[in-house]
Design an enzyme around this catalytic site. Sequence first.
Site, short mmCIF file in Angstrom:
data_model
loop_
_atom_site.label_atom_id
_atom_site.label_comp_id
_atom_site.label_asym_id
_atom_site.label_seq_id
_atom_site.Cartn_x
_atom_site.Cartn_y
_atom_site.Cartn_z
N ARG A 12 -105.59 -80.40 -44.20
CA ARG A 12 -106.58 -80.36 -45.16
C ARG A 12 -108.09 -80.55 -44.42
NH1 ARG A 12 -105.99 -77.05 -48.63
NH2 ARG A 12 -108.19 -77.60 -49.38
N LEU A 71 -102.77 -70.26 -47.15
CA LEU A 71 -103.45 -71.49 -46.57
C LEU A 71 -102.67 -72.45 -46.42
CD1 LEU A 71 -106.69 -71.54 -48.62
CD2 LEU A 71 -106.58 -70.40 -46.48
N GLY A 72 -101.24 -72.45 -46.61
CA GLY A 72 -100.43 -73.60 -46.29
C GLY A 72 -100.19 -74.16 -45.03
N LEU A 77 -109.67 -77.52 -43.48
CA LEU A 77 -109.97 -76.64 -44.23
C LEU A 77 -111.39 -76.92 -45.17
CD1 LEU A 77 -107.00 -75.08 -45.73
CD2 LEU A 77 -108.40 -74.13 -44.34
N TYR A 116 -93.83 -69.64 -63.71
CA TYR A 116 -95.08 -70.62 -63.27
C TYR A 116 -95.43 -71.26 -64.72
CZ TYR A 116 -95.70 -68.02 -59.06
OH TYR A 116 -95.79 -67.37 -57.79
N SER A 163 -99.19 -68.45 -50.34
CA SER A 163 -99.63 -69.89 -49.78
C SER A 163 -100.26 -69.61 -48.25
CB SER A 163 -98.43 -70.81 -49.45
OG SER A 163 -98.81 -72.25 -49.05
#
Length: 295
Positions: free
Chosen positions: A215, A210-211, A218, A53, A208
């Site tokens: 949008r 919420l992937g 959400l 990362y 992920s």
Amino acid sequence: MRHRTLGGLRVSAVGLGAMPLSLEGRPDEARALATVHAALDAGVTLLDTADSYHLPGAEPGHNELLLARALASYGGDTSGVLVATKGGRGRPADGSWTVDGDPRRLRAAAEASLKRLGTDAIGLYQLHKPDPSVPFEESVGALGDLLDEGKIRLAGISNADAGQIRTARAMLGHRLVSVQNAYSPAVRRSDPELRLCAELGLAFLPWSPLGGISRSALDGPSRQEPEPRFAAFRFVAEERGVSPQQVCLAWLLARSPAVIPVPGASRPRTIRDSAAAADLTLGEEERALLDAAVA
């Protein structure tokens, strides 16, 4: 904050995926540290990171070093915090994600992560992704060696299928404690792996979580209508007076006691909202509505 079990440890039911704090578009360090501190203030005790990362082509470990600084500068008790890191992937200058499961390089990666985190042993070390060019057993064997040497306390695997989970469990026994796969209302291909984790007593850490959800579903009111299958999440959220994000995470938690989602965040308010999902219990009718919407 409700809790769940991971390898015999009591951890928060919702963790923090720290990846957004180190990739492209990352916040400045002050906001990044504030985000981690907000997670700790909210009762989050599982922090997920990886040596890969970092920005493309940069030195590995940016996110691990950031978490180490965040924990060191936090004013409260961090003795119960579990930092879970991963090895076996890289980010070259072109921004791609490479895979390297060579046992020698995994060992070197784990030792470098241990140094960056500044602890006597890594709490949870995960194989980031199986390497198709290296026998899976050899990569898992490296985790076993690290366990035997006390350099890591617990082991996990990520992006694994059911067969690989069974292989790793046969090799590592109860020292294998977790599986981290992509899983969300929109991405359900790991349903078999989730069921297997519940059967074997392994924690299942959706990355992920919420992937794939639009949008608009959400983010609340929008001129754009969400996809019909995700409109149910907004509906339940409006009825409850909470965010659709909380409803999504609460739905994941209701799928199985094995589930511990690790949503990403780059702002304090985002992780505070995610953490609140641990205390949101969906009713049977709400769960049925959401299940039907994403079936």
